[in-house]
Scaffold this motif. Structure first.
Motif, PDB file in Angstrom:
ATOM      1  N   PRO B 220       0.817  -1.154  -0.041  1.00  0.00           N
ATOM      2  CA  PRO B 220      -0.072   0.028   0.057  1.00  0.00           C
ATOM      3  C   PRO B 220       0.876   1.225   0.000  1.00  0.00           C
ATOM      4  CG  PRO B 220      -1.138  -1.621   1.459  1.00  0.00           C
ATOM      5  CD  PRO B 220       0.303  -2.149   0.883  1.00  0.00           C
ATOM      6  N   VAL B 223       2.305   1.580  -3.479  1.00  0.00           N
ATOM      7  CA  VAL B 223       1.135   2.261  -4.390  1.00  0.00           C
ATOM      8  C   VAL B 223       1.020   3.706  -4.238  1.00  0.00           C
ATOM      9  CG1 VAL B 223      -1.293   2.055  -4.872  1.00  0.00           C
ATOM     10  CG2 VAL B 223      -0.255  -0.058  -4.222  1.00  0.00           C
ATOM     11  N   ILE B 228      -0.408   6.829  -7.539  1.00  0.00           N
ATOM     12  CA  ILE B 228      -1.445   7.559  -7.405  1.00  0.00           C
ATOM     13  C   ILE B 228      -1.496   8.999  -8.063  1.00  0.00           C
ATOM     14  CG2 ILE B 228      -2.626   8.557  -5.417  1.00  0.00           C
ATOM     15  CD1 ILE B 228      -3.014   5.627  -5.892  1.00  0.00           C
ATOM     16  N   LEU B 262     -12.234   1.751  -8.368  1.00  0.00           N
ATOM     17  CA  LEU B 262     -11.599   3.132  -7.802  1.00  0.00           C
ATOM     18  C   LEU B 262     -12.616   3.847  -7.377  1.00  0.00           C
ATOM     19  CD1 LEU B 262      -8.787   4.452 -10.217  1.00  0.00           C
ATOM     20  CD2 LEU B 262      -8.566   3.665  -7.833  1.00  0.00           C
ATOM     21  N   ILE B 333      -9.194   2.155  -3.471  1.00  0.00           N
ATOM     22  CA  ILE B 333      -8.954   1.163  -4.447  1.00  0.00           C
ATOM     23  C   ILE B 333      -9.405  -0.217  -3.580  1.00  0.00           C
ATOM     24  CG2 ILE B 333      -7.357  -0.250  -5.700  1.00  0.00           C
ATOM     25  CD1 ILE B 333      -5.392   2.341  -5.403  1.00  0.00           C
ATOM     26  N   GLU B 335     -10.503  -3.977  -2.908  1.00  0.00           N
ATOM     27  CA  GLU B 335      -9.791  -5.212  -2.475  1.00  0.00           C
ATOM     28  C   GLU B 335      -9.889  -6.153  -3.337  1.00  0.00           C
ATOM     29  OE1 GLU B 335     -11.931  -3.798   0.045  1.00  0.00           O
ATOM     30  OE2 GLU B 335     -10.951  -3.704   2.101  1.00  0.00           O
ATOM     31  N   ALA B 411      -6.909  -4.244   2.555  1.00  0.00           N
ATOM     32  CA  ALA B 411      -6.553  -2.618   2.279  1.00  0.00           C
ATOM     33  C   ALA B 411      -6.223  -2.154   3.383  1.00  0.00           C
ATOM     34  CB  ALA B 411      -7.705  -2.207   1.656  1.00  0.00           C
ATOM     35  N   LEU B 418      -5.551   7.740   1.099  1.00  0.00           N
ATOM     36  CA  LEU B 418      -5.687   6.912   0.339  1.00  0.00           C
ATOM     37  C   LEU B 418      -5.938   5.426   0.898  1.00  0.00           C
ATOM     38  CD1 LEU B 418      -5.135   5.179  -2.679  1.00  0.00           C
ATOM     39  CD2 LEU B 418      -2.869   5.224  -1.863  1.00  0.00           C
ATOM     40  N   ARG B 419      -7.169   4.638   0.637  1.00  0.00           N
ATOM     41  CA  ARG B 419      -7.073   3.375   0.997  1.00  0.00           C
ATOM     42  C   ARG B 419      -6.796   2.169   0.068  1.00  0.00           C
ATOM     43  NH1 ARG B 419      -9.327   0.709   5.181  1.00  0.00           N
ATOM     44  NH2 ARG B 419     -10.391  -1.487   4.777  1.00  0.00           N
ATOM     45  N   THR B 420      -5.845   1.572   0.018  1.00  0.00           N
ATOM     46  CA  THR B 420      -5.456   0.496  -1.005  1.00  0.00           C
ATOM     47  C   THR B 420      -4.862  -0.777  -0.507  1.00  0.00           C
ATOM     48  OG1 THR B 420      -4.188   0.193  -3.113  1.00  0.00           O
ATOM     49  CG2 THR B 420      -3.061   1.624  -1.284  1.00  0.00           C
ATOM     50  N   LEU B 423      -0.835  -4.195  -4.714  1.00  0.00           N
ATOM     51  CA  LEU B 423      -0.954  -4.443  -6.108  1.00  0.00           C
ATOM     52  C   LEU B 423       0.144  -5.135  -6.775  1.00  0.00           C
ATOM     53  CD1 LEU B 423      -2.610  -0.932  -7.506  1.00  0.00           C
ATOM     54  CD2 LEU B 423      -3.959  -3.219  -6.663  1.00  0.00           C
TER      55      LEU B 423
END
Lengths: 458, 434
Positions: B220, B223, B228, B262, B333, B335, B411, B418-420, B423
């Motif tokens: 995360p 990312v 971003i 997204l 983003i 999960e 996430a 940002l929550r992600t 990836l």
């Protein structure tokens, strides 16, 4: 604007009789004009005024800091800052002495931007926007213009009382070209310490930037790897600022024993032709001033002399803790922030090699020009060039997509194998550190050549 | 505020007064020690008006100066952009919780103790590390009034905890760190401490990297540092309107991996990026940007929406000193299904990236990123074998996100906005000094 006997009496009164090792008050008043174009149209035009102040207090090595917009009740603000500092302070204060000063420094600017009518600024920028849009295949553009004038009163418990006025002008243009799925952009950044003339007469340069963005649409991307690179004065200036300048800021070093060993004075960083200077006392540049935000006078500091580390940039606290002399490099972005160690005007001194000689010795390499951005982690740096060309068999060859250069500063400084004779100072930069950004600085260099530099591409 | 609005209405057709006030108390630690305590307060006011169909603007922190504020705004309006919107009449706003009074009860002593405990926990793992840490509490309030009777206001609380550790051996420097933020007071330091300790564990030894295309698993944090910024630009209504966004004609088209979703969401309770209304008084909302790989929306403020023939998505954002512009609130983003360890095990040879330094300096509009691996690890035969250095990684966001190998199933929030999940991407260009 802010000033006069009444304000002075209030400040002096507020500073009296506190149990602190050191207290300073900064009051600030500023006016700014901003015009922003996006695409073919003016997007934003605005006038702002700003009035505020701050108090910083030192007690037993601990700092308290209070910032505010309402200037009444100054004495209570000082008391709060002292109370905070007392909560933090657990050791003894170390703060290098400077001679208390009473001074008044007016901004000296050529063609004072603040007094130019809004209509004149608008007309000039309209012309630049037309110049950009005279180029076909342009997708969009932004032009940002700003000017400002600021008056700062600094007073300390040591008896300093300094009124300084500063002016600043900046212009930043980005042209974006597009064809199919390809998008490319080229920028231009300029500035001055208040002189409007620095942003006039740029029509040709502006159009040329836009044309360059269109050219990049069909340029190839460099293959990633190690190359011998030649940097133009703008990009070499960014390199010296990012890669070496930040490492010379003593607040990174002073409480870090291991880093102190790495940055020990006398250590060799490069060949004898490498000389690096930071100086706020050079007149007329964006990083120039007479006194810093701790009341210390500006100086000229050699960071590297003949390849050897000989100096670094100090606040009064870092100087005391490292047993060195203050250099007058404590700067605050504005009243909302305490001063921290910052660069001013930073540059590599020129030597005798011409650009042609530099390129002639390269079989395959990259010529990187113009600033796009840069950042550093002290050891590692990356910076990006706005323009780049392959060098083949001693000559400039095809244009490339913009490249990102990266490396280890300790290795790269030693890999500078040629320094040019064509020093130029770039006035378009704004430096960021912590949350304080953009601070007006300038940086410069002649053309330089670096062997074995990592270039990111395909 | 009412006074200024009244004066401005006499001078112009429409007017809006925006007032913002922010107070924060940061506690700062440097080199493992408590270093400073601060109290910072900023309050400012902005006047936007429409006169002769054009926008005028002026702002100030000199609150006694309202007469001059109106005069300056009128002065700029003769050159200003043509207004393409109407200020919002009274609206109904969603219920979005953004204020926890518990923030005010949090004492300086508690904040100091939290920071000290965090540093002590990390140093128990690695005694020679030098930590800078910050504990912050803040409150802010926004109030908006306009000449169409629209009015809105909200208060927000914020608590933040952050740490950056530096470990230096000779000229080798290792940087680790993490942060956490919420509208609620934070009392637990273990979450942040454990992230940093995991980073230190994985970075214990050095590993070499070849110069060739490799699979990369972005954590995360990774990312946030690499992928971003180009997306934030591409979904910005201004970039779409100008045609600079590569997504400008892609609404309704499959552009990304079909597992990718997204969204921008300003309505999540107790997040520091949430609010009931934006900075123009438009109701806050959740806006789907990508669903099942298909581009479904862009972000607009009033003026940009007016120019684009779209509707404001409640993303008008500003400080006291400038006009509103479209901006992300919180990017979410969705999960996936992959377990982090499984993704690592899947790599024969590859990298795990936590921080790609300088990645946002490239051609962001084209989606290109290129940076130095400030914190990242080498994977060999499915195992993390050590930290990598002197390594650059380059790629294109649109290529990378079109063919994802996998999306992590957990996430987390990174950097507050940002929550992600992690990836997992293939075939990124890697250049290294070995």
């Amino acid at each position: 604007m802010l000033g006069g006997e009444q304000v002075r009496d209030q400040i002096v009164e507020a500073l009296k009789g506190h149990a602190a090792d050191y207290i300073e008050i900064r009051l600030e008043e500023s006016e700014a004009t901003r015009l922003q174009y996006r695409g073919r149209e003016l997007e934003e035009i605005g006038l702002t005024t700003n009035l505020g102040g701050c108090v910083r207090a030192l007690v037993k090595g601990g700092w308290g800091f209070v910032s505010f917009n309402d200037l009444s009740g100054l004495r209570q603000r000082v008391e709060l800052a002292v109370r905070q500092a007392r909560l933090v302070g657990r050791e003894s204060s170390q703060f290098a002495p400077v001679e208390p000063v009473e001074a008044r420094v007016e901004a000296t600017v050529g063609k004072d931007a603040a007094s130019i009518p809004l209509a004149v600024k608008k007309r000039l920028l309209d012309e630049y926007n037309q110049a950009v849009w005279s180029v076909p295949k342009l997708q969009t553009s932004t032009i940002g213009y700003g000017d400002g004038r600021k008056r700062v009163i600094f007073a300390s418990s040591e008896g300093s009382y300094i009124e300084q006025e500063r002016a600043d002008v900046s212009l930043r243009l980005v042209a974006v070209a597009r064809e199919g799925g390809e998008v490319q952009q080229v920028g231009l950044s300029l500035g001055s310490s208040g002189d409007f003339a620095a942003v006039e007469g740029l029509h040709e340069q502006v159009r040329e930037r836009a044309e360059r963005a269109v050219e990049l649409l069909s340029a190839p991307q460099v293959k990633s790897g190690e190359y011998t690179v030649v940097l133009d004065p703008v990009l070499a200036g960014v390199f010296v600022h990012e890669a070496f300048g930040h490492l010379s800021e003593s607040d990174f070093v002073y409480e870090n024993d291991r880093l102190r060993e790495v940055m020990v004075l006398g250590r060799r960083f490069g060949g004898e032709h490498v000389n690096i200077v930071d100086s706020a006392s050079l007149p007329g540049l964006r990083g120039s001033y007479k006194y810093d935000d701790e009341g210390a006078p500006a100086s000229k500091t050699y960071l590297i002399r003949e390849g050897v580390l000989v100096g670094r940039l100090h606040s009064r606290e870092t100087a005391a803790k490292m047993g060195e002399r203050p250099t007058g490099n404590a700067r605050a972005l504005d009243y909302r922030h305490p001063p921290i160690v910052r660069m001013t005007n930073t540059f590599i001194e020129p030597q005798g090699v011409s650009f042609e000689e530099m390129v002639a010795e390269i079989g395959e390499g990259v010529y990187a020009k113009n600033w796009f951005g840069g950042t550093t982690s002290m050891e590692m740096f990356t910076f990006s060039a706005g323009e780049a060309y392959m060098i083949r068999k001693g000559r400039l060859a095809e244009p490339l997509r913009p490249v990102v250069l990266s490396g280890n500063v300790f290795v790269t400084m030693g890999n500078i194998d040629a320094i040019g004779n064509d020093l130029e100072m770039n006035q378009g930069g704004g430096c960021g550190k912590g949350s304080q950004m953009p601070l007006p600085v300038s940086n410069g260099s002649p053309h330089i050549r670096i062997s074995k530099c990592l270039v990111g591409g395909k | 505020m009412e006074d200024i609005l009244g004066q401005a209405r006499k001078a112009a057709e429409e007017a809006e007064v925006f007032w913002a006030c922010h107070e924060e108390t940061p506690v700062g630690f440097e080199s493992n020690r408590l270093k400073h305590l601060q109290t910072r307060e900023v309050r400012g006011m902005a006047l936007r008006l429409i006169k002769g169909g054009r926008i005028g603007f002026s702002a100030t922190t000199k609150l006694a100066d309202s007469q001059a504020l109106v005069g300056r705004a009128v002065e700029t309006s003769q050159f200003g952009a043509e207004a393409k919107f109407e200020l919002p009449a009274p609206q109904s706003y969603p219920q979005v919780e953004t204020f926890d009074p518990g923030i005010e009860a949090a004492t300086i002593e508690q904040m100091v103790e939290l920071g000290e405990s965090l540093i002590a926990r990390v140093r128990r793992h690695t005694p020679e590390i030098l930590c800078d840490a910050g504990v912050l509490k803040a409150t802010s309030s926004v109030r908006i009034l306009n000449s169409r009777g629209g009015q809105a206001s909200y208060r927000r609380s914020l608590f933040g905890l952050s740490i950056e550790g530096t470990l230096i051996r000779d000229t080798d420097m290792l940087f680790v760190g993490d942060s956490q933020s919420s509208c609620h007071p934070i009392t637990d330091f273990e979450t942040v401490a454990q992230t940093v300790i995991r980073q230190l564990e994985m970075a214990k030894s050095l590993a070499s990297v070849p110069t060739k295309p490799l699979p990369v698993l972005f954590t995360p944090h990774g990312v946030a540092s690499a992928l971003i910024s180009p997306l934030a630009l591409a979904f910005n209504g201004k970039m779409v309107l100008e045609g600079a966004s590569p997504l400008k004609d892609k609404l309704g088209e499959v552009v990304f991996d079909k597992r990718l979703s997204l969204a921008d969401d300003a309505t999540i309770a107790y997040r520091p990026t949430s609010h009931p209304c934006d900075d123009e008084g438009m109701p806050a909302q959740r806006t789907a940007l990508v669903e099942g790989g298909v581009v479904t929306g862009f972000l607009y403020d009033l003026q940009t929406a007016g120019l684009a023939g779209a509707r404001s998505t409640g993303n008008g954002s500003r400080s006291w000193a400038g006009l509103p512009a479209p901006s992300l609130s919180a990017l979410i983003i969705g999960e996936g299904e992959a377990d982090f360890e499984d993704m690592v095990r899947d790599m024969k040879e590859g990298l795990v990236i936590e921080h790609l330094m300088g990645a946002t300096q490239g051609n962001l509009l084209a989606g290109e990123f290129s940076g130095n691996v400030l914190l990242g690890y080498k994977v060999e035969a499915g195992e993390i074998v050590g930290r990598v250095k002197d390594t650059m990684v380059s790629g294109n966001v649109y290529q990378v996100l079109r063919d994802l190998v996998a999306i992590g199933r957990e996430a987390r929030w990174v950097g507050g906005f940002l929550r992600t999940p992690a990836l997992y991407c293939s075939g990124l260009s890697v250049a290294s000094k070995g």
